[in-house]
Structure formats: C-alpha cells, structure tokens
Design an enzyme around this catalytic site. Structure first.
Site, PDB file in Angstrom:
ATOM      1  N   HIS A  62      15.974   2.164  -0.728  1.00 17.28           N
ATOM      2  CA  HIS A  62      16.558   3.403  -1.237  1.00 17.28           C
ATOM      3  C   HIS A  62      17.883   3.155  -1.954  1.00 17.28           C
ATOM      4  O   HIS A  62      18.543   2.137  -1.771  1.00 17.28           O
ATOM      5  CB  HIS A  62      16.746   4.395  -0.085  1.00 17.28           C
ATOM      6  CG  HIS A  62      15.459   5.003   0.335  1.00 17.28           C
ATOM      7  ND1 HIS A  62      15.149   5.329   1.641  1.00 17.28           N
ATOM      8  CD2 HIS A  62      14.356   5.323  -0.395  1.00 17.28           C
ATOM      9  CE1 HIS A  62      13.939   5.829   1.695  1.00 17.28           C
ATOM     10  NE2 HIS A  62      13.424   5.846   0.468  1.00 17.28           N
TER      11      HIS A  62
ATOM     12  N   ASP B  40       0.823  -1.220   0.000  1.00 14.33           N
ATOM     13  CA  ASP B  40       0.000   0.000   0.000  1.00 14.33           C
ATOM     14  C   ASP B  40       0.854   1.266   0.000  1.00 14.33           C
ATOM     15  O   ASP B  40       1.948   1.272   0.581  1.00 14.33           O
ATOM     16  CB  ASP B  40      -0.937   0.004   1.221  1.00 14.33           C
ATOM     17  CG  ASP B  40      -1.976  -1.100   1.141  1.00 14.33           C
ATOM     18  OD1 ASP B  40      -2.837  -1.189   2.034  1.00 14.33           O
ATOM     19  OD2 ASP B  40      -1.922  -1.898   0.163  1.00 14.33           O
TER      20      ASP B  40
ATOM     21  N   ASP C 108       0.787  12.143   1.944  1.00 15.28           N
ATOM     22  CA  ASP C 108       0.427  13.095   2.992  1.00 15.28           C
ATOM     23  C   ASP C 108      -0.446  14.213   2.419  1.00 15.28           C
ATOM     24  O   ASP C 108       0.015  15.019   1.616  1.00 15.28           O
ATOM     25  CB  ASP C 108       1.715  13.665   3.621  1.00 15.28           C
ATOM     26  CG  ASP C 108       1.420  14.458   4.895  1.00 15.28           C
ATOM     27  OD1 ASP C 108       2.378  14.739   5.645  1.00 15.28           O
ATOM     28  OD2 ASP C 108       0.233  14.794   5.133  1.00 15.28           O
TER      29      ASP C 108
ATOM     30  N   HIS D  38       8.293   6.926  -6.943  1.00 13.25           N
ATOM     31  CA  HIS D  38       9.153   6.538  -5.817  1.00 13.25           C
ATOM     32  C   HIS D  38       8.417   5.549  -4.912  1.00 13.25           C
ATOM     33  O   HIS D  38       8.940   4.483  -4.564  1.00 13.25           O
ATOM     34  CB  HIS D  38       9.556   7.785  -5.012  1.00 13.25           C
ATOM     35  CG  HIS D  38      10.418   7.484  -3.823  1.00 13.25           C
ATOM     36  ND1 HIS D  38      11.785   7.596  -3.840  1.00 13.25           N
ATOM     37  CD2 HIS D  38      10.085   7.078  -2.562  1.00 13.25           C
ATOM     38  CE1 HIS D  38      12.277   7.264  -2.634  1.00 13.25           C
ATOM     39  NE2 HIS D  38      11.255   6.948  -1.844  1.00 13.25           N
ATOM     40  N   GLU D  39       7.181   5.891  -4.531  1.00 16.01           N
ATOM     41  CA  GLU D  39       6.427   5.023  -3.610  1.00 16.01           C
ATOM     42  C   GLU D  39       6.169   3.646  -4.224  1.00 16.01           C
ATOM     43  O   GLU D  39       6.301   2.626  -3.542  1.00 16.01           O
ATOM     44  CB  GLU D  39       5.108   5.679  -3.196  1.00 16.01           C
ATOM     45  CG  GLU D  39       5.269   6.984  -2.413  1.00 16.01           C
ATOM     46  CD  GLU D  39       6.276   6.894  -1.275  1.00 16.01           C
ATOM     47  OE1 GLU D  39       6.991   7.892  -1.061  1.00 16.01           O
ATOM     48  OE2 GLU D  39       6.374   5.845  -0.620  1.00 16.01           O
TER      49      GLU D  39
ATOM     50  N   GLU E 206       0.548  17.935   2.199  1.00 15.86           N
ATOM     51  CA  GLU E 206       1.450  18.505   1.180  1.00 15.86           C
ATOM     52  C   GLU E 206       0.600  19.163   0.107  1.00 15.86           C
ATOM     53  O   GLU E 206      -0.594  18.879  -0.006  1.00 15.86           O
ATOM     54  CB  GLU E 206       2.302  17.396   0.520  1.00 15.86           C
ATOM     55  CG  GLU E 206       2.993  16.461   1.490  1.00 15.86           C
ATOM     56  CD  GLU E 206       3.829  17.182   2.547  1.00 15.86           C
ATOM     57  OE1 GLU E 206       4.235  18.335   2.335  1.00 15.86           O
ATOM     58  OE2 GLU E 206       4.034  16.585   3.617  1.00 15.86           O
TER      59      GLU E 206
END
Ligand SMILES: CC(C)C[C@H](CS(C)(=N)=N)C(=O)N[C@H]1Cc2cn(c3ccccc23)CCCCCCNC1=O
Ligand SMILES: [Ca+2]
Ligand SMILES: [Zn+2]
Ligand SMILES: [Zn+2]
Length: 169
Positions: free
Chosen positions: A130, A95, A99, A120-121, A102
C-alpha cells in the site's frame, strides 16, 4: 509506495493470467475487457508482458467468491473488504479474488468500480504493497470519487518501476 518484504516479483518475461469465475453483476465480455485494461495500465510502465490463457494453471488466477473460499482469507459480506490478492509466488501467489457480495459496476451505475479494484489488486499481484499517497491506486481504501476515470499515480509508477525497471520501447 511500498513493496512486500524481500521484494517478491515475477522473474519471467511473460506472466500468464486466467479468469476462473465471473460475477453476475457484469457481462463476461465486460469483465474480460476491464481486466485486460487494468493489465495494460501496469504493463505500459514496465518490461513485462501479460498473456491470457483459457485453461490450465496461470501465474495470476482471477475470480469472484463469497465468504470462505478455500484460501484462509474468507470474505466478509457486503462492504468492508472488497477484494484481496497475493504477492508474486507459485500457486496462490499472484492470485486475485473479488468479493461476490459486493455490487460490481463498470462505472455506469452505483457500486464498486471494478476497473479500479482490479488495478489495485493487480498492483498487489505484481508485488506492490500500500501507498500513503491518497491519490495512489495503491492507497488502502476505496473511495468512489477516486474510481471515476482514474489513472496510475506517479507514486504507483515509481513503485512498479522500482521493482521491474522502466519499459524502454
Ligand atoms: C482498495 C480496495 C479496492 C481493496 C481493499 C482490500 S486489499 C486487501 N486489496 N487491500 C479494500 O477493500 N479496502 C477497504 C478498507 C476498509 C475501509 N473500511 C473498512 C471497514 C472494515 C474493513 C475494511 C475496510 C471503511 C468502510 C468502507 C468499506 C468499503 C470500502 N472498503 C475498503 O476501502
Ligand atoms: Ca466484502
Ligand atoms: Zn481469496
Ligand atoms: Zn490493497
């Protein structure tokens, strides 16, 4: 690049996703479009198919939330942590949460570039940790300059193919 301990990955050929909540910063069609685009960037490199479902439980549930939102990782107001995602696993695994405190943008105004953040997520949702390479999408910090028309770096591609192999078609 880096992977998570024990190299968790999706073992099904098709991975489903569902967008549960949206943001008031962008129109729904735009959020749908940018999420689709982020999935396409990753699936171009690996033999994995992504399927959007509109109801029920998907492997990758995507949504916006502010502060505490039921997963033990509360968001922290504007700035600082922008989003988070869980490595491949049942239920919460995979999942991706963004936020709501933002300001999310599609690149046409100031704010956090949503396409970059989703890409990225989803890297995390697929099993990537990373990267130490500042040019990699999987670099730990968000920089505005990186977010303008970016693409997956060689490091990102090597990492995801280490986990899932190369797409052959
Ligand atoms: C790569 C993102 C899309 C996702 C990651 C979160 S995650 C879990 N998915 N890896 C993220 O939000 N990184 C922070 C990391 C970070 C940078 N700083 C911070 C100050 C406090 C807390 C965190 C940070 C310094 C100040 C800048 C704050 C705004 C930008 N924030 C970041 O770059
Ligand atoms: Ca935040
Ligand atoms: Zn969360
Ligand atoms: Zn990250």
């Amino acid at each position: 690049y880096s992977l998570f301990p024990n190299r968790p990955k999706w073992t099904s050929k098709v991975v489903t996703y569902r967008i549960i909540t949206y943001t008031r910063d962008l129109p729904r069609f735009k959020v749908n479009q940018l999420v689709e685009k982020a999935f396409a960037m990753w699936s171009k490199e690996i033999p994995l198919q992504f399927k959007k479902i509109k109801t029920g439980i998907a492997d990758i549930m995507i949504g916006f939330a502010r502060g505490a939102h039921g997963d033990g990782s509360p968001f922290d107001g504007p700035g600082n942590i922008l989003a988070h995602a869980f490595s491949p696993a049942p239920r919460l695994g995979g999942d991706a949460h963004f936020d709501e405190d933002e300001r999310w943008t599609d690149g046409t105004s100031i704010g956090i570039n949503f396409l970059f953040a989703v890409t990225h997520e989803l890297g995390h949702s697929l099993g990537l940790g990373h990267s130490p390479d500042p040019k990699a999408v999987m670099y730990p910090t968000y920089e505005d300059r990186d977010a303008k028309d970016f693409k997956l770096s060689q490091d990102d591609i090597e990492g995801i193919q280490d986990l899932y192999g190369k797409r052959r078609d």
